[in-house]
Design a protein around this motif. Structure first.
Motif, short mmCIF file in Angstrom:
data_model
loop_
_atom_site.label_atom_id
_atom_site.label_comp_id
_atom_site.label_asym_id
_atom_site.label_seq_id
_atom_site.Cartn_x
_atom_site.Cartn_y
_atom_site.Cartn_z
N ASN A 144 -13.50 34.57 12.89
CA ASN A 144 -12.13 34.90 12.52
C ASN A 144 -11.22 33.67 12.53
N CYS A 145 -10.03 33.88 11.99
CA CYS A 145 -9.03 32.81 11.94
C CYS A 145 -8.69 32.32 13.36
N GLY A 146 -8.51 31.03 13.48
CA GLY A 146 -7.97 30.49 14.73
C GLY A 146 -8.93 30.44 15.89
N THR A 147 -10.23 30.62 15.65
CA THR A 147 -11.17 30.62 16.78
C THR A 147 -11.80 29.25 17.00
N GLY A 148 -11.35 28.25 16.28
CA GLY A 148 -11.82 26.90 16.57
C GLY A 148 -12.87 26.37 15.61
N LYS A 149 -13.12 27.08 14.52
CA LYS A 149 -14.14 26.61 13.55
C LYS A 149 -13.79 25.23 13.01
N THR A 150 -12.57 25.14 12.49
CA THR A 150 -12.13 23.87 11.92
C THR A 150 -12.08 22.80 13.00
N PHE A 151 -11.62 23.22 14.19
CA PHE A 151 -11.50 22.26 15.29
C PHE A 151 -12.85 21.59 15.57
N TYR A 152 -13.90 22.41 15.76
CA TYR A 152 -15.19 21.82 16.13
C TYR A 152 -15.84 21.07 14.98
N ALA A 153 -15.68 21.60 13.76
CA ALA A 153 -16.25 20.89 12.60
C ALA A 153 -15.61 19.51 12.47
N THR A 154 -14.30 19.45 12.71
CA THR A 154 -13.63 18.16 12.54
C THR A 154 -13.75 17.27 13.80
N CYS A 155 -14.06 17.88 14.95
CA CYS A 155 -14.41 17.06 16.13
C CYS A 155 -15.66 16.26 15.80
N ILE A 156 -16.63 16.91 15.17
CA ILE A 156 -17.87 16.21 14.78
C ILE A 156 -17.51 15.08 13.83
N ALA A 157 -16.68 15.41 12.82
CA ALA A 157 -16.30 14.40 11.82
C ALA A 157 -15.66 13.19 12.49
N ASN A 158 -14.72 13.44 13.39
CA ASN A 158 -14.00 12.32 14.03
C ASN A 158 -14.91 11.51 14.95
N ALA A 159 -15.82 12.20 15.65
CA ALA A 159 -16.73 11.47 16.54
C ALA A 159 -17.63 10.55 15.71
N LEU A 160 -18.08 11.02 14.55
CA LEU A 160 -18.97 10.20 13.72
C LEU A 160 -18.18 9.08 13.03
N LEU A 161 -16.97 9.39 12.57
CA LEU A 161 -16.12 8.33 11.98
C LEU A 161 -15.92 7.20 12.97
N GLU A 162 -15.72 7.59 14.22
CA GLU A 162 -15.51 6.61 15.30
C GLU A 162 -16.71 5.67 15.42
N GLN A 163 -17.88 6.15 15.06
CA GLN A 163 -19.09 5.31 15.12
C GLN A 163 -19.29 4.51 13.83
N GLY A 164 -18.32 4.63 12.91
CA GLY A 164 -18.42 3.88 11.66
C GLY A 164 -19.25 4.59 10.59
N ILE A 165 -19.45 5.91 10.77
CA ILE A 165 -20.24 6.68 9.81
C ILE A 165 -19.30 7.28 8.76
N ARG A 166 -19.72 7.25 7.50
CA ARG A 166 -18.84 7.75 6.43
C ARG A 166 -18.86 9.28 6.38
N VAL A 167 -17.70 9.86 6.62
CA VAL A 167 -17.57 11.32 6.62
C VAL A 167 -16.41 11.68 5.69
N TYR A 168 -16.58 12.75 4.93
CA TYR A 168 -15.49 13.23 4.09
C TYR A 168 -15.16 14.66 4.50
N VAL A 169 -13.91 14.88 4.86
CA VAL A 169 -13.48 16.22 5.28
C VAL A 169 -12.49 16.76 4.26
N THR A 170 -12.78 17.91 3.72
CA THR A 170 -11.84 18.50 2.77
C THR A 170 -11.92 20.01 2.91
#
Ligand SMILES: [Zn+2]
Length: 297
Positions: A142-168
């Motif tokens: 459902n809405c607001g249960t953290g789906k986007t949060f965790y998906a983008t936590c992964i994105a940010n953690a990998l970006l931090e390692q210099g890995i190319r991630v595209y979030v849209t």
């Protein structure tokens, strides 16, 4: 060695010392001294700062003592860190289609023990293998249960390692003109990981179908992973017996996503936004009572 000794041409050992120290890599220190071998030694680490040139001309040349070596290593480390930071900033600018996604990090995770959080962190730790296998995750619920949060936590953690991630997200992808879409296509082809937020909110018209289909196809063809968040339930994604053309088209898209995402994580529980609002309300109520007390109401 006595610093006041004078030789036959009137040069004191103090002069020699000054000369030797001058040659010690511009790294002079009040405690530096001349050793019995005539070389300059560091007063701090006691290692030689000069040596006789190995080219046989007898010249005294500077060499780094341990202090300088560690200072140089620290400078090199700082230079590397700075270079990495600049690269990460560029990857974030290019990869986060909405800057707000950048705030979602594991450091800001308020429920690190929930399954979605643990799987997200597992995915980051296992990134090399996941990429190798082209495997992603579906976060659904459902809405607001953290789906986007965790998906983008992964994105940010990998970006931090210099890995190319595209979030849209799907609404954003739908809003692009064909020209803008060309840039997006190159990101979809080349990025190590693509995160598609909000699958399933698209209006089911022919154009939208073909765009979503194209996005998924690009990742499927490249063999690179995709992470998807959706309000749809897994049973809706599985749609085993499509009965009309719309369902058949969706079925094809969802089939590919399910194939690419063997990990399916139900983001369950209360809406994080709702919980946050309840907490904020309780805090305000407490503050209001304090205020009333002060006013003697
Ligand atoms: Zn030293």
């Amino acid at each position: 060695m006595n610093n006041n000794n004078t030789n036959s041409i009137g040069i004191t050992t103090k002069d020699i010392c000054a000369d030797v120290i001058n040659k010690s890599l511009d790294n002079k220190n009040d405690t530096d001294y001349v050793g019995e071998d005539g070389h300059c030694y560091c007063g701090v680490c006691k290692k030689a700062k000069t040596m006789t040139s190995p080219f046989g001309d007898g010249e005294e040349v500077g060499i780094p003592c341990d202090c300088i070596k560690s200072e140089n290593a620290a400078k090199e480390e700082a230079r590397k860190r700075n270079k990495h930071r600049i690269m990460v900033e560029r990857l974030r600018r290019e990869g986060l289609s909405d800057a707000a996604y950048g705030n979602n990090t594991f450091e800001n995770d308020e429920t690190p023990n929930c399954q979605a959080s643990q799987i997200a962190r597992y995915y980051v730790d296992e990134w090399v293998n996941q990429k190798e296998r082209g495997q992603g995750i579906i976060f659904y619920g459902n809405c607001g249960t953290g789906k986007t949060f965790y998906a983008t936590c992964i994105a940010n953690a990998l970006l931090e390692q210099g890995i190319r991630v595209y979030v849209t997200n799907i609404p954003r992808l739908m809003s692009y003109t064909p020209d803008q879409m060309r840039n997006v296509d190159s990101m979809l082809n080349a990025c190590d990981l693509v995160v598609i937020d909000d699958l399933g909110v698209e209006n089911p018209n022919a154009y939208n179908f073909s765009r979503v289909n194209d996005v998924v196809d690009r990742r499927y063809t490249s063999g690179l992973p995709i992470i998807v968040t959706t309000n749809l339930d897994i049973s809706e994604l599985e749609l085993t017996t499509p009965t009309n053309d719309r369902e058949r088209k969706l079925n094809r898209i969802y089939d590919r996503i399910l194939e690419m995402c063997p990990m399916r994580v139900a983001a369950v529980g209360e809406s994080r936004r709702r919980e946050k609002a309840i907490r904020a309300r309780a805090e305000e109520a407490a503050k209001f009572r304090e205020w009333q007390k002060k006013q003697n109401i």
